[in-house]
Design a protein around this motif. Structure first.
Motif, PDB file in Angstrom:
ATOM      1  N   ALA A 311       6.439  19.155  14.787  1.00 17.76           N
ATOM      2  CA  ALA A 311       5.269  18.553  14.119  1.00 17.76           C
ATOM      3  C   ALA A 311       4.400  17.842  15.166  1.00 17.76           C
ATOM      4  CB  ALA A 311       5.738  17.560  13.064  1.00 17.76           C
ATOM      5  N   ILE A 312       3.076  17.957  15.005  1.00 14.78           N
ATOM      6  CA  ILE A 312       2.160  17.342  15.975  1.00 14.78           C
ATOM      7  C   ILE A 312       1.066  16.573  15.234  1.00 14.78           C
ATOM      8  CG2 ILE A 312       2.606  19.115  17.722  1.00 14.78           C
ATOM      9  CD1 ILE A 312      -0.021  20.467  17.007  1.00 14.78           C
ATOM     10  N   VAL A 313       0.358  15.717  15.955  1.00 15.97           N
ATOM     11  CA  VAL A 313      -0.760  15.005  15.332  1.00 15.97           C
ATOM     12  C   VAL A 313      -1.934  15.995  15.178  1.00 15.97           C
ATOM     13  CG1 VAL A 313      -0.013  12.736  16.137  1.00 15.97           C
ATOM     14  CG2 VAL A 313      -1.588  14.070  17.545  1.00 15.97           C
ATOM     15  N   PRO A 314      -2.827  15.761  14.211  1.00 11.92           N
ATOM     16  CA  PRO A 314      -3.766  16.841  13.850  1.00 11.92           C
ATOM     17  C   PRO A 314      -5.037  16.954  14.703  1.00 11.92           C
ATOM     18  CG  PRO A 314      -3.971  15.015  12.312  1.00 11.92           C
ATOM     19  CD  PRO A 314      -2.873  14.643  13.259  1.00 11.92           C
ATOM     20  N   PHE A 315      -5.112  16.256  15.850  1.00 13.57           N
ATOM     21  CA  PHE A 315      -6.421  16.122  16.509  1.00 13.57           C
ATOM     22  C   PHE A 315      -6.896  17.336  17.309  1.00 13.57           C
ATOM     23  CE2 PHE A 315      -4.567  11.983  15.726  1.00 13.57           C
ATOM     24  CZ  PHE A 315      -5.495  11.531  14.813  1.00 13.57           C
ATOM     25  N   TYR A 316      -6.039  18.345  17.493  1.00 13.05           N
ATOM     26  CA  TYR A 316      -6.554  19.584  18.105  1.00 13.05           C
ATOM     27  C   TYR A 316      -6.744  20.644  17.016  1.00 13.05           C
ATOM     28  CZ  TYR A 316      -7.706  20.966  22.863  1.00 13.05           C
ATOM     29  OH  TYR A 316      -8.387  21.230  24.024  1.00 13.05           O
ATOM     30  N   VAL A 352      15.979  33.627  22.899  1.00 14.50           N
ATOM     31  CA  VAL A 352      14.782  34.122  23.603  1.00 14.50           C
ATOM     32  C   VAL A 352      13.537  33.492  22.974  1.00 14.50           C
ATOM     33  CG1 VAL A 352      13.417  36.169  24.161  1.00 14.50           C
ATOM     34  CG2 VAL A 352      15.908  36.283  24.248  1.00 14.50           C
ATOM     35  N   TYR A 353      13.561  33.364  21.655  1.00 15.23           N
ATOM     36  CA  TYR A 353      12.408  32.766  20.958  1.00 15.23           C
ATOM     37  C   TYR A 353      12.158  31.342  21.465  1.00 15.23           C
ATOM     38  CZ  TYR A 353       9.859  30.410  17.224  1.00 15.23           C
ATOM     39  OH  TYR A 353       8.951  29.655  16.532  1.00 15.23           O
ATOM     40  N   GLN A 354      13.188  30.531  21.504  1.00 14.89           N
ATOM     41  CA  GLN A 354      12.980  29.143  21.953  1.00 14.89           C
ATOM     42  C   GLN A 354      12.542  29.103  23.420  1.00 14.89           C
ATOM     43  OE1 GLN A 354      15.744  26.081  20.909  1.00 14.89           O
ATOM     44  NE2 GLN A 354      14.974  24.693  22.492  1.00 14.89           N
ATOM     45  N   LYS A 355      13.149  29.972  24.249  1.00 10.96           N
ATOM     46  CA  LYS A 355      12.793  29.972  25.671  1.00 10.96           C
ATOM     47  C   LYS A 355      11.317  30.335  25.847  1.00 10.96           C
ATOM     48  CE  LYS A 355      14.906  31.320  30.070  1.00 10.96           C
ATOM     49  NZ  LYS A 355      13.806  30.802  30.774  1.00 10.96           N
ATOM     50  N   THR A 356      10.866  31.276  25.033  1.00  5.86           N
ATOM     51  CA  THR A 356       9.467  31.719  25.124  1.00  5.86           C
ATOM     52  C   THR A 356       8.524  30.648  24.570  1.00  5.86           C
ATOM     53  OG1 THR A 356      10.322  33.887  24.512  1.00  5.86           O
ATOM     54  CG2 THR A 356       7.936  33.655  24.517  1.00  5.86           C
ATOM     55  N   ARG A 357       8.946  29.990  23.504  1.00  2.00           N
ATOM     56  CA  ARG A 357       7.999  29.226  22.680  1.00  2.00           C
ATOM     57  C   ARG A 357       7.955  27.727  22.973  1.00  2.00           C
ATOM     58  NH1 ARG A 357       3.438  29.462  20.621  1.00  2.00           N
ATOM     59  NH2 ARG A 357       3.103  28.665  18.538  1.00  2.00           N
ATOM     60  N   LYS A 358       9.098  27.137  23.383  1.00  2.00           N
ATOM     61  CA  LYS A 358       9.196  25.667  23.401  1.00  2.00           C
ATOM     62  C   LYS A 358       8.159  25.031  24.342  1.00  2.00           C
ATOM     63  CE  LYS A 358      11.895  21.822  22.680  1.00  2.00           C
ATOM     64  NZ  LYS A 358      10.930  20.758  22.885  1.00  2.00           N
ATOM     65  N   LYS A 359       7.965  25.624  25.511  1.00  5.67           N
ATOM     66  CA  LYS A 359       7.022  25.010  26.463  1.00  5.67           C
ATOM     67  C   LYS A 359       5.613  24.956  25.853  1.00  5.67           C
ATOM     68  CE  LYS A 359       6.165  29.259  29.151  1.00  5.67           C
ATOM     69  NZ  LYS A 359       6.607  30.146  28.068  1.00  5.67           N
ATOM     70  N   ASP A 360       5.307  25.955  25.023  1.00 11.94           N
ATOM     71  CA  ASP A 360       3.965  26.004  24.421  1.00 11.94           C
ATOM     72  C   ASP A 360       3.809  24.980  23.298  1.00 11.94           C
ATOM     73  OD1 ASP A 360       2.867  27.940  26.074  1.00 11.94           O
ATOM     74  OD2 ASP A 360       3.836  29.545  24.967  1.00 11.94           O
ATOM     75  N   THR A 361       4.844  24.799  22.496  1.00 10.02           N
ATOM     76  CA  THR A 361       4.707  23.816  21.411  1.00 10.02           C
ATOM     77  C   THR A 361       4.769  22.395  21.986  1.00 10.02           C
ATOM     78  OG1 THR A 361       7.062  23.981  20.857  1.00 10.02           O
ATOM     79  CG2 THR A 361       5.540  25.361  19.607  1.00 10.02           C
ATOM     80  N   GLY A 416      -0.649  31.337  26.470  1.00  9.39           N
ATOM     81  CA  GLY A 416       0.120  30.311  25.756  1.00  9.39           C
ATOM     82  C   GLY A 416      -0.535  28.936  25.875  1.00  9.39           C
ATOM     83  N   TYR A 417      -0.143  28.038  24.966  1.00 12.81           N
ATOM     84  CA  TYR A 417      -0.685  26.675  25.018  1.00 12.81           C
ATOM     85  C   TYR A 417      -0.402  26.007  26.370  1.00 12.81           C
ATOM     86  CZ  TYR A 417      -1.292  26.385  19.865  1.00 12.81           C
ATOM     87  OH  TYR A 417      -1.685  26.549  18.564  1.00 12.81           O
ATOM     88  N   ASN A 418       0.783  26.288  26.950  1.00 14.99           N
ATOM     89  CA  ASN A 418       1.136  25.595  28.186  1.00 14.99           C
ATOM     90  C   ASN A 418       0.218  26.024  29.337  1.00 14.99           C
ATOM     91  OD1 ASN A 418       2.909  23.843  29.729  1.00 14.99           O
ATOM     92  ND2 ASN A 418       3.547  25.729  30.739  1.00 14.99           N
TER      93      ASN A 418
END
Ligand code: FAD
Length: 474
Positions: A311-316, A352-361, A416-418
């Motif tokens: 969960a993140i704050v909504p400012f982006y 694999v999903y977490q490895k790919t995704r976590k840095k971006d979230t 990606g977001y990162n």
């Protein structure tokens, strides 16, 4: 793992309903349990952000599921921010110098409803409402539910359980309470909360202020924003400290004080919100927080997705977009394994999903906090305005060569977001160095030739900053 696996999704919100649709399209048997009533039959929108900004990452995931066009039918494009000062004067700032880049205001309820409708068209999907998950036995893969209407409690066994049950996730809480593995978890609240109000449509049913913009009343320590709805109204959100500053949620308790606050800070908005006192007193104040945790999965049995994982704050304006992109990324990983003909199981997919995704979230969580300060304060700052003007001109004249941080995050769905954060931050630093330094002159009205010099300098300096950051990170 095979297509006969019974999949249980906890939560039929934005992420859960898109996930159900996609897994059904892939041929899995999917059961979804949602704690609230069916929002297509009962009006339950009050209190949660009524409308949201949908942008390219969310649209990419909707496209994957054949839902982009249906979603676009209920979207209102917003091409930029329209800032309102205390005197009621406004100025606009586009989101991009490229014409085809804009964000969209969409109703949470309507979007959720079209996703539920589409998921339910599949014979292999069943959605149950009013069933709240109380806890998950992650070893035995049994989720325990309570029916809100009959008060009956019952277990559901599944081969795989997805927790798409939002920031207060019951699956995440079970990871903590069951203590089967080392689970890291952080939850950080802002000192600010939010409250929603409404600017109604005018007598002809039209919008009273521009519907082509996301409106912002930036006031340093707090702000008001407004997004348009299809019925001519605007949903207005006040972001304000709970207990700091002259005005805060704790001391805005009387009708006089609420009016004094709006008359002083937002006089033009006040004149458009006829029910301000009732709405302010009756509408709930919501908290704003960031949740990070790891691991998201347990063995080959369970996985957290969407706000339940991050969960993140909504400012982006990216929480829903990121949750939709989760579905896209999981789908790509399933494609990869299916095509490779390797023998694989859910445990491998989840890892694999977490490895790919976590840095971006993690990155979008941090960017969203940065944008909190940018929106409430910096957008009205002259240096910020100069920087945005130069960025708009660069994007307009060099549309394939320059992408601001905002564009990288919001409109460049293929990185990606990162990566967007790293490049965007380095670019911001380079541009600010240029504006404040004196080896090159920048002004608000540069010719294309002058802009090209600026562009070259920014690209060079951005690459140097990225290289330095990489070395520093070794
Ligand atoms: P949710 O939408 O929270 O859905 C979770 C679902 O699970 C709900 O239906 C809930 O009822 C159900 N549930 C919960 N607990 C249980 C349980 N125990 N058992 C069964 N069911 C359960 N994002 C954007 O992209 N753009 C924006 O402009 C934007 N603006 C926002 C403004 C505000 C004020 C807020 C608070 C958020 C905003 N977001 C925005 C973020 C966005 O709302 C979330 O990221 C998004 O809703 C996440 O979807 P989700 O399905 O993971 O969680």
């Amino acid at each position: 793992m095979n297509k006969k696996d019974k999949i249980l999704i906890i939560g039929a919100g934005l992420c859960g309903s898109l996930l159900a649709l996609r897994l059904a399209q892939r041929g899995y048997k999917v059961e979804v349990y949602e704690s609230r009533p069916d929002l297509r039959k009962v009006d339950i929108s009050a209190g949660r952000s009524i409308n949201l900004a949908l942008s390219d990452r969310g649209l990419k995931a909707l496209r994957l599921c054949g839902m982009e066009e249906k979603a676009r039918e209920i979207c209102i494009p917003m091409f930029g921010r329209l800032m309102h000062d205390k005197e009621g004067k406004t100025f606009s700032s586009n989101y991009s110098g490229r014409e085809n880049e804009y964000i969209n205001s969409i109703s949470r309820g309507d979007l959720n409803a079209i996703l539920l409708d589409e998921a339910e068209k599949h014979e292999n999907v069943n959605i149950y409402f009013n069933k709240k998950c109380k806890k998950v036995d992650i070893e035995k893969n049994i989720a325990h539910f309570k029916d809100y209407q009959t008060k009956e409690e019952f277990p559901v066994i599944a081969d795989v359980i997805f927790g798409a049950d939002g920031a207060g996730s019951s699956l995440r809480k079970s990871y903590i309470s069951e203590r089967k593995f080392l689970f890291s978890y952080s939850q950080n609240y802002l000192n600010h909360g939010y409250k929603e109000l409404e600017i109604p449509a005018n007598k002809q049913g039209n919008h009273q202020i521009s519907k082509d913009h996301l409106h912002i009343w930036p006031r340093g320590d707090f702000m008001l924003i407004a997004l348009p709805n299809m019925d001519g109204s605007f949903t207005v959100t006040l972001f304000l400290s709970y207990n700091e500053g002259e005005f805060n949620f704790e001391n805005l308790t009387s009708e006089e004080k609420i009016t004094e606050f709006f008359e002083k800070e937002f006089p033009d908005a006040l004149s458009l919100i006829p029910n301000i006192k009732e709405e302010f007193i009756n509408n709930p104040t919501g908290p704003l927080g960031t949740i990070k945790c790891s691991p998201w999965s347990y063995q080959n049995k369970t996985l957290l997705m969407g706000d339940a994982a991050h969960a993140i704050v909504p400012f982006y304006g990216q929480g829903m977009n990121a949750s939709f992109e989760d579905v896209f990324v999981l789908d790509e990983i399933l494609n990869h394994f299916e095509r490779s003909r390797e023998i694989f199981d859910w445990k491998t997919v989840f890892k694999v999903y977490q490895k790919t995704r976590k840095k971006d979230t993690d990155a979008i969580a941090d960017l969203a906090i940065d944008n909190f300060h940018e929106m409430k304060d910096h957008v009205a700052n002259p240096l910020f305005k100069e920087k945005r003007k130069i960025e708009m001109d660069l994007e307009k004249h060099f549309p394939t060569q320059y992408f601001s941080k905002y564009s990288l995050v919001t409109f460049n769905e293929n990185i990606g977001y990162n990566a967007a954060m790293e490049k965007g931050r380095a670019q911001d630093k380079a541009l600010l160095n240029l504006i404040s330094g004196d080896d090159i002159s920048t002004s608000l009205d540069m010719t294309k030739e002058e802009l090209e010099i600026v562009l070259k300098k920014i690209i060079k300096e951005t690459n140097e900053i990225l290289k330095e950051d990489k070395i520093a990170g070794l």
